[in-house]
Design a protein around this motif. Sequence first.
Motif, short mmCIF file in Angstrom:
data_model
loop_
_atom_site.label_atom_id
_atom_site.label_comp_id
_atom_site.label_asym_id
_atom_site.label_seq_id
_atom_site.Cartn_x
_atom_site.Cartn_y
_atom_site.Cartn_z
N ASN A 40 0.87 -1.18 0.00
CA ASN A 40 0.00 0.00 0.00
C ASN A 40 0.90 1.22 0.00
O ASN A 40 1.85 1.29 0.80
CB ASN A 40 -0.90 0.03 1.24
N TYR A 41 0.61 2.19 -0.87
CA TYR A 41 1.44 3.38 -0.88
C TYR A 41 0.58 4.63 -0.86
O TYR A 41 -0.57 4.65 -1.31
CB TYR A 41 2.41 3.40 -2.07
N GLU A 42 1.17 5.68 -0.30
CA GLU A 42 0.49 6.94 -0.07
C GLU A 42 0.15 7.65 -1.38
O GLU A 42 0.96 7.70 -2.30
CB GLU A 42 1.41 7.82 0.78
N THR A 43 -1.07 8.20 -1.46
CA THR A 43 -1.46 9.07 -2.56
C THR A 43 -2.10 10.32 -1.95
O THR A 43 -2.21 10.44 -0.72
CB THR A 43 -2.46 8.40 -3.52
N ASP A 44 -2.54 11.25 -2.80
CA ASP A 44 -3.19 12.45 -2.27
C ASP A 44 -4.63 12.18 -1.87
O ASP A 44 -5.31 13.07 -1.37
CB ASP A 44 -3.12 13.59 -3.29
N ALA A 45 -5.10 10.93 -2.08
CA ALA A 45 -6.44 10.54 -1.63
C ALA A 45 -6.29 9.30 -0.74
O ALA A 45 -5.52 9.30 0.21
CB ALA A 45 -7.33 10.27 -2.83
N GLU A 60 5.36 7.51 1.78
CA GLU A 60 5.24 6.37 2.69
C GLU A 60 4.66 5.14 1.99
O GLU A 60 3.75 5.24 1.17
CB GLU A 60 4.40 6.75 3.89
N LEU A 61 5.22 3.97 2.38
CA LEU A 61 4.81 2.70 1.81
C LEU A 61 4.69 1.66 2.93
O LEU A 61 5.42 1.72 3.92
CB LEU A 61 5.82 2.20 0.77
N LYS A 62 3.80 0.71 2.74
CA LYS A 62 3.64 -0.40 3.69
C LYS A 62 3.54 -1.70 2.91
O LYS A 62 2.63 -1.90 2.11
CB LYS A 62 2.40 -0.21 4.57
N PHE A 63 4.51 -2.60 3.15
CA PHE A 63 4.56 -3.88 2.46
C PHE A 63 3.90 -4.95 3.33
O PHE A 63 4.19 -5.06 4.53
CB PHE A 63 6.01 -4.26 2.15
N LYS A 64 3.03 -5.76 2.70
CA LYS A 64 2.20 -6.70 3.45
C LYS A 64 2.57 -8.14 3.05
O LYS A 64 2.53 -8.50 1.87
CB LYS A 64 0.72 -6.44 3.17
N PRO A 65 2.92 -8.98 4.04
CA PRO A 65 3.30 -10.37 3.76
C PRO A 65 2.14 -11.34 3.94
O PRO A 65 1.09 -10.99 4.51
CB PRO A 65 4.38 -10.63 4.81
N GLN A 66 2.35 -12.56 3.51
CA GLN A 66 1.38 -13.61 3.80
C GLN A 66 1.41 -13.96 5.29
O GLN A 66 0.39 -14.28 5.90
CB GLN A 66 1.69 -14.88 2.99
N LEU A 67 2.63 -13.90 5.86
CA LEU A 67 2.82 -14.31 7.25
C LEU A 67 3.83 -13.39 7.93
O LEU A 67 4.87 -13.08 7.34
CB LEU A 67 3.33 -15.76 7.30
N GLY A 68 3.52 -12.94 9.14
CA GLY A 68 4.50 -12.16 9.88
C GLY A 68 4.30 -10.66 9.79
O GLY A 68 3.22 -10.17 9.44
N GLU A 69 5.36 -9.94 10.11
CA GLU A 69 5.27 -8.50 10.28
C GLU A 69 5.18 -7.75 8.95
O GLU A 69 5.86 -8.08 7.99
CB GLU A 69 6.52 -8.00 11.02
N GLU A 70 4.34 -6.72 8.94
CA GLU A 70 4.34 -5.77 7.83
C GLU A 70 5.60 -4.93 7.90
O GLU A 70 6.20 -4.77 8.96
CB GLU A 70 3.10 -4.87 7.90
N HIS A 71 5.99 -4.39 6.76
CA HIS A 71 7.21 -3.57 6.70
C HIS A 71 6.83 -2.17 6.22
O HIS A 71 6.39 -1.99 5.09
CB HIS A 71 8.24 -4.19 5.75
N ARG A 72 6.97 -1.19 7.11
CA ARG A 72 6.71 0.21 6.75
C ARG A 72 8.04 0.89 6.43
O ARG A 72 9.03 0.73 7.14
CB ARG A 72 6.04 0.94 7.91
N THR A 73 8.02 1.67 5.36
CA THR A 73 9.22 2.38 4.98
C THR A 73 8.82 3.66 4.24
O THR A 73 7.63 3.93 4.05
CB THR A 73 10.13 1.50 4.10
N GLN A 74 9.80 4.43 3.83
CA GLN A 74 9.51 5.65 3.08
C GLN A 74 10.68 5.98 2.17
O GLN A 74 11.81 5.55 2.42
CB GLN A 74 9.22 6.82 4.03
N LEU A 75 10.37 6.69 1.11
CA LEU A 75 11.38 7.20 0.19
C LEU A 75 11.34 8.71 0.22
O LEU A 75 10.25 9.30 0.21
CB LEU A 75 11.11 6.71 -1.24
N PRO A 76 12.50 9.37 0.30
CA PRO A 76 12.50 10.83 0.34
C PRO A 76 11.95 11.41 -0.96
O PRO A 76 12.25 10.91 -2.05
CB PRO A 76 13.97 11.19 0.55
#
Length: 222
Positions: free
Chosen positions: A109-114, A169-185
């Motif tokens: 999932n990644y950030e947009t203006d909506a 901002e971005l959030k990566f979603k796995p089948q199992l375990g922790e999601e990974h949140r990160t960002q690119l400048p």
Amino acid sequence: MTIRNVAHSGALRAALVVCVMTAPSLAQAQTAITPEQVQQAIVVMDDPLEQETAFSTERAVRSTRGVFRTLHNDGYLRAAVHKGTGQVRFEVRQTFNYIGTFRHYERVNYETDALPRSARLLVLAANKAHCQAIEFSQACLEQVSFEVSEADLRRAAESTGGHDPQAWELKFKPQLGEEHRTQLPKAEIVGLLRTVDAYRASQNFSTASASKGMQTTNPLQP
């Protein structure tokens, strides 16, 4: 161990501690980077036997860990411009490094203006067989990518809203375990867009035609 060796070992440990303490964090590096620095760091791949010229920000802002700055959970942008039409594909590439059960990241999932936008991930590399072996300390590795439209990328670069006005901002979603949140400048996005625009102009490709008729604004000029 001799006194000399003890002193040398102590000095080495002290030097390593200083390196760790003075090394800038990823957040600091992302905040400090400018579009001009990104442009200077962009890797250009122009193989005469390929139909596209590729541009990568992989050396602009690196996510590392430890004294030796080993790449760790690193992400970057990539653009591929068709040499005949000027059409461009933008993608994000992300690597995951972790210990434990293989997670199999499959969506982002990644950030947009909506509302946030969702995309399916393409697996580029993985060591599932190794990280699920008996040796628990074997680190798991996944490398994935997803395409993002030029319009979304330009809006992300121009946006001043969101949780962090300087980052996408971005959030990566796995089948199992922790999601990974990160960002690119956002400076990284702007630097790549400027490089692609300059390449299109040098090849006499217009931004409008290369974007398949998308209506885009371009306030990204330095």
